[in-house]
Design a protein around this motif. Sequence first.
Motif, PDB file in Angstrom:
ATOM      1  N   GLU A 191      16.826  45.943  35.809  1.00 52.85           N
ATOM      2  CA  GLU A 191      17.411  46.006  34.477  1.00 52.85           C
ATOM      3  C   GLU A 191      18.672  46.865  34.500  1.00 52.85           C
ATOM      4  OE1 GLU A 191      14.402  47.532  31.900  1.00 52.85           O
ATOM      5  OE2 GLU A 191      13.425  45.582  31.666  1.00 52.85           O
ATOM      6  N   ILE A 192      19.663  46.468  33.686  1.00 54.24           N
ATOM      7  CA  ILE A 192      20.870  47.283  33.550  1.00 54.24           C
ATOM      8  C   ILE A 192      20.519  48.514  32.728  1.00 54.24           C
ATOM      9  CG2 ILE A 192      23.219  47.399  32.632  1.00 54.24           C
ATOM     10  CD1 ILE A 192      23.039  45.545  35.014  1.00 54.24           C
ATOM     11  N   THR A 193      20.676  49.690  33.313  1.00 46.21           N
ATOM     12  CA  THR A 193      20.320  50.943  32.637  1.00 46.21           C
ATOM     13  C   THR A 193      21.537  51.731  32.181  1.00 46.21           C
ATOM     14  OG1 THR A 193      20.203  52.080  34.781  1.00 46.21           O
ATOM     15  CG2 THR A 193      18.149  51.156  33.893  1.00 46.21           C
ATOM     16  N   ARG A 194      22.717  51.321  32.631  1.00 43.79           N
ATOM     17  CA  ARG A 194      23.939  52.029  32.232  1.00 43.79           C
ATOM     18  C   ARG A 194      25.088  51.038  32.222  1.00 43.79           C
ATOM     19  NH1 ARG A 194      27.087  56.421  31.711  1.00 43.79           N
ATOM     20  NH2 ARG A 194      28.752  56.838  33.187  1.00 43.79           N
ATOM     21  N   SER A 195      25.938  51.114  31.198  1.00 40.11           N
ATOM     22  CA  SER A 195      27.085  50.221  31.077  1.00 40.11           C
ATOM     23  C   SER A 195      28.234  50.981  30.439  1.00 40.11           C
ATOM     24  CB  SER A 195      26.719  48.998  30.230  1.00 40.11           C
ATOM     25  OG  SER A 195      27.843  48.166  30.022  1.00 40.11           O
ATOM     26  N   VAL A 196      29.408  50.907  31.048  1.00 38.17           N
ATOM     27  CA  VAL A 196      30.604  51.586  30.542  1.00 38.17           C
ATOM     28  C   VAL A 196      31.747  50.578  30.518  1.00 38.17           C
ATOM     29  CG1 VAL A 196      32.279  53.439  30.897  1.00 38.17           C
ATOM     30  CG2 VAL A 196      29.868  53.814  31.476  1.00 38.17           C
ATOM     31  N   GLU A 197      32.379  50.409  29.377  1.00 33.92           N
ATOM     32  CA  GLU A 197      33.559  49.558  29.271  1.00 33.92           C
ATOM     33  C   GLU A 197      34.810  50.407  29.513  1.00 33.92           C
ATOM     34  OE1 GLU A 197      33.609  47.422  25.608  1.00 33.92           O
ATOM     35  OE2 GLU A 197      31.756  46.311  26.056  1.00 33.92           O
ATOM     36  N   VAL A 198      35.587  50.033  30.527  1.00 31.84           N
ATOM     37  CA  VAL A 198      36.794  50.758  30.908  1.00 31.84           C
ATOM     38  C   VAL A 198      38.002  49.920  30.507  1.00 31.84           C
ATOM     39  CG1 VAL A 198      38.088  51.777  32.818  1.00 31.84           C
ATOM     40  CG2 VAL A 198      35.578  51.835  32.838  1.00 31.84           C
ATOM     41  N   PRO A 199      38.790  50.342  29.507  1.00 35.18           N
ATOM     42  CA  PRO A 199      39.930  49.540  29.057  1.00 35.18           C
ATOM     43  C   PRO A 199      40.988  49.358  30.148  1.00 35.18           C
ATOM     44  CG  PRO A 199      39.360  51.224  27.435  1.00 35.18           C
ATOM     45  CD  PRO A 199      38.591  51.548  28.683  1.00 35.18           C
ATOM     46  N   VAL A 200      41.498  48.118  30.264  1.00 31.06           N
ATOM     47  CA  VAL A 200      42.614  47.795  31.158  1.00 31.06           C
ATOM     48  C   VAL A 200      43.498  46.777  30.452  1.00 31.06           C
ATOM     49  CG1 VAL A 200      41.435  48.285  33.351  1.00 31.06           C
ATOM     50  CG2 VAL A 200      41.216  46.019  32.310  1.00 31.06           C
ATOM     51  N   SER A 201      44.714  46.639  30.933  1.00 26.96           N
ATOM     52  CA  SER A 201      45.639  45.662  30.355  1.00 26.96           C
ATOM     53  C   SER A 201      45.888  44.524  31.326  1.00 26.96           C
ATOM     54  CB  SER A 201      46.970  46.338  30.010  1.00 26.96           C
ATOM     55  OG  SER A 201      47.583  46.865  31.183  1.00 26.96           O
ATOM     56  N   ASP A 202      46.336  43.396  30.811  1.00 27.85           N
ATOM     57  CA  ASP A 202      46.819  42.248  31.595  1.00 27.85           C
ATOM     58  C   ASP A 202      45.725  41.444  32.275  1.00 27.85           C
ATOM     59  OD1 ASP A 202      49.441  43.018  30.929  1.00 27.85           O
ATOM     60  OD2 ASP A 202      49.611  44.270  32.724  1.00 27.85           O
ATOM     61  N   GLY A 203      44.466  41.798  32.129  1.00 28.65           N
ATOM     62  CA  GLY A 203      43.401  41.023  32.768  1.00 28.65           C
ATOM     63  C   GLY A 203      43.451  41.064  34.286  1.00 28.65           C
ATOM     64  N   PRO A 204      43.359  42.245  34.929  1.00 25.57           N
ATOM     65  CA  PRO A 204      43.460  42.303  36.387  1.00 25.57           C
ATOM     66  C   PRO A 204      42.239  41.704  37.084  1.00 25.57           C
ATOM     67  CG  PRO A 204      42.823  44.444  35.521  1.00 25.57           C
ATOM     68  CD  PRO A 204      43.129  43.569  34.333  1.00 25.57           C
ATOM     69  N   ILE A 262      31.166  46.552  39.173  1.00 20.93           N
ATOM     70  CA  ILE A 262      32.233  46.465  38.186  1.00 20.93           C
ATOM     71  C   ILE A 262      32.556  44.990  37.986  1.00 20.93           C
ATOM     72  CG2 ILE A 262      34.681  46.882  37.723  1.00 20.93           C
ATOM     73  CD1 ILE A 262      34.409  49.586  38.955  1.00 20.93           C
ATOM     74  N   GLY A 263      32.403  44.522  36.755  1.00 23.70           N
ATOM     75  CA  GLY A 263      32.690  43.135  36.423  1.00 23.70           C
ATOM     76  C   GLY A 263      33.971  43.011  35.630  1.00 23.70           C
ATOM     77  N   TYR A 264      34.584  41.810  35.678  1.00 24.03           N
ATOM     78  CA  TYR A 264      35.779  41.542  34.885  1.00 24.03           C
ATOM     79  C   TYR A 264      35.743  40.092  34.414  1.00 24.03           C
ATOM     80  CZ  TYR A 264      37.920  38.945  38.797  1.00 24.03           C
ATOM     81  OH  TYR A 264      38.184  38.018  39.780  1.00 24.03           O
ATOM     82  N   PHE A 265      36.581  39.794  33.417  1.00 24.92           N
ATOM     83  CA  PHE A 265      36.682  38.448  32.859  1.00 24.92           C
ATOM     84  C   PHE A 265      38.042  38.352  32.174  1.00 24.92           C
ATOM     85  CE2 PHE A 265      35.628  35.487  29.223  1.00 24.92           C
ATOM     86  CZ  PHE A 265      35.531  34.345  29.997  1.00 24.92           C
ATOM     87  N   PHE A 266      38.712  37.210  32.317  1.00 21.11           N
ATOM     88  CA  PHE A 266      40.088  37.115  31.815  1.00 21.11           C
ATOM     89  C   PHE A 266      40.167  37.331  30.304  1.00 21.11           C
ATOM     90  CE2 PHE A 266      38.687  32.800  30.974  1.00 21.11           C
ATOM     91  CZ  PHE A 266      39.354  32.461  29.811  1.00 21.11           C
ATOM     92  N   GLY A 267      39.086  37.057  29.584  1.00 19.30           N
ATOM     93  CA  GLY A 267      39.094  37.221  28.135  1.00 19.30           C
ATOM     94  C   GLY A 267      38.786  38.631  27.661  1.00 19.30           C
ATOM     95  N   TRP A 268      38.435  39.516  28.588  1.00 15.06           N
ATOM     96  CA  TRP A 268      38.142  40.900  28.218  1.00 15.06           C
ATOM     97  C   TRP A 268      39.401  41.762  28.284  1.00 15.06           C
ATOM     98  CZ3 TRP A 268      33.410  42.003  31.916  1.00 15.06           C
ATOM     99  CH2 TRP A 268      32.305  41.242  31.493  1.00 15.06           C
ATOM    100  N   GLU A 269      39.414  42.818  27.511  1.00 14.73           N
ATOM    101  CA  GLU A 269      40.450  43.850  27.631  1.00 14.73           C
ATOM    102  C   GLU A 269      39.866  45.109  28.267  1.00 14.73           C
ATOM    103  OE1 GLU A 269      42.083  44.377  23.732  1.00 14.73           O
ATOM    104  OE2 GLU A 269      43.211  42.485  23.807  1.00 14.73           O
ATOM    105  N   HIS A 270      38.855  44.897  29.074  1.00 12.16           N
ATOM    106  CA  HIS A 270      38.194  46.010  29.735  1.00 12.16           C
ATOM    107  C   HIS A 270      37.514  45.506  31.010  1.00 12.16           C
ATOM    108  CE1 HIS A 270      34.928  44.127  27.379  1.00 12.16           C
ATOM    109  NE2 HIS A 270      34.160  44.489  28.400  1.00 12.16           N
ATOM    110  N   LEU A 271      37.110  46.433  31.858  1.00  7.70           N
ATOM    111  CA  LEU A 271      36.184  46.190  32.958  1.00  7.70           C
ATOM    112  C   LEU A 271      34.823  46.712  32.522  1.00  7.70           C
ATOM    113  CD1 LEU A 271      38.425  47.583  35.851  1.00  7.70           C
ATOM    114  CD2 LEU A 271      38.304  45.220  35.036  1.00  7.70           C
ATOM    115  N   GLU A 272      33.762  46.183  33.118  1.00  9.94           N
ATOM    116  CA  GLU A 272      32.432  46.672  32.775  1.00  9.94           C
ATOM    117  C   GLU A 272      31.748  47.241  34.016  1.00  9.94           C
ATOM    118  OE1 GLU A 272      28.300  45.394  30.480  1.00  9.94           O
ATOM    119  OE2 GLU A 272      29.618  43.831  31.261  1.00  9.94           O
ATOM    120  N   TYR A 273      31.540  48.554  33.991  1.00  7.10           N
ATOM    121  CA  TYR A 273      30.789  49.231  35.048  1.00  7.10           C
ATOM    122  C   TYR A 273      29.324  49.256  34.664  1.00  7.10           C
ATOM    123  CZ  TYR A 273      28.671  53.258  37.398  1.00  7.10           C
ATOM    124  OH  TYR A 273      27.822  54.084  38.095  1.00  7.10           O
ATOM    125  N   THR A 274      28.467  48.802  35.566  1.00  2.34           N
ATOM    126  CA  THR A 274      27.033  48.752  35.278  1.00  2.34           C
ATOM    127  C   THR A 274      26.231  49.353  36.420  1.00  2.34           C
ATOM    128  OG1 THR A 274      26.843  46.525  36.237  1.00  2.34           O
ATOM    129  CG2 THR A 274      27.206  46.684  33.843  1.00  2.34           C
TER     130      THR A 274
END
Length: 445
Positions: free
Chosen positions: A184-197, A165-177
Amino acid sequence: MTSPYLQGLLAPVTEEVTVHDLPVTGRIPPGLRGRYLRIGPNPLGIEDDSSYHWFLGDGMVHGIRLRDGRAEWYRNRWVRSQKVAELLGEPWPAGPIVEDFDMAPNTHVIEHNGDTLALVEAGARPYRLDDELRTLGPCDFGGTLKGGYTAHTKKDPETGELHAIGYFFGWEHLEYTVLSTSGEITRSVEVPVSDGPMVHDFALTQKYVIVYDLPITFSMEMAEAEVRLPYAWNDAHPARVGVMPRDGGADDVRWIDIPPCWVFHTLNAYDDGDRVVVDLARFPSFLHGGRLEGNPPPTLDRWTIDPAAGKVVQETVDDRAQEFPRVDERLSTHRHRYGYTVTAEAVVQNQAGEGLMKHDYESGSSETRLFSAGSGVGEAVFVPSAPGSAEDDGYLMTLAFDPVRQATDLVVIASQDFTGEAVATVHLPVRVPLGFHGSWAPDPS
């Protein structure tokens, strides 16, 4: 004023070293064939900087090569980010980075798909290294990684895939890969979150991905004040745990509120019928940003999650201060009996551990192995004695500073004789600054 993260056992070393045929006290088991790898911050070009933050130091990887009962070599190498390469007067081994955000990863080092990967969180890319720790360049897994990566992956022992699970302050989501065994990345899901945790770690079972959305979040006020790590405790950000089926999407996440707390590290997690069991190190709060001192000490806890009922039962397994939990990774995502931690009262006070703990979850007992004062003992990595050996039939490897020699040792402990004499102690020629995580990279069978 000099930063406390530039003093004592945290002080950076200034040279890259290669030494062969290291002296050994005891006997290295002949079955240990591979590389013990460890990474941590070792800032380059900083002499006196009170604003320096430990988490942001340039990464240096340390390696010890074991084979046929010998310690063949020790070497330490900076990861050649653009900045580090420039300071060393070398060409940068170019590669894909994210939005001009590049740093020398300093948090974890693992092996996957034949690659040695130096890892860090918060949106930066991993760096690939060769077997002798030379930097090959930043990595986006053949163009399949959309953003940055994470410091803490979870390997499924059945499939060999790496979950993250990756994060970045400029994203409004986490990225599960999911990273395949072919890299190779075979699956990616963006999970919305608030406040940049900040999401340093997560948990994985055979059925679920467990997300920690906790009250340390990005602070624009700190960023505008040019604080180097602009993350802080945020009372307005509710603490919650997300439970997502491994084959599900963002809409399938079940969010469950929990009391405010902070988690750096998961020991392991597994399914127990319709419930999920997560063992971890929990801080009741974490009020001082990324600094360890001044915070309440972490304890070893168990969270039992009932996704259907939307409830999390939190229990303290051991209330003594401890951190850096590890498990026999062959049991990752499965029920485990044993876990290993670093005593953390010293970690909270001055970033130095002086003991290891072994926990038996079946009997409820624990053992403590103490090292000499000032040893700064690090995280213990479990290595099985053979691929098919039973849980806890193997060795624990850790680095510990020897105040007498004024240099660091690699200590190899028989896990079933946890408090007994070390099986082997490999004497390194230099001090290894206190760092974060490491792994065992066995030779191909």
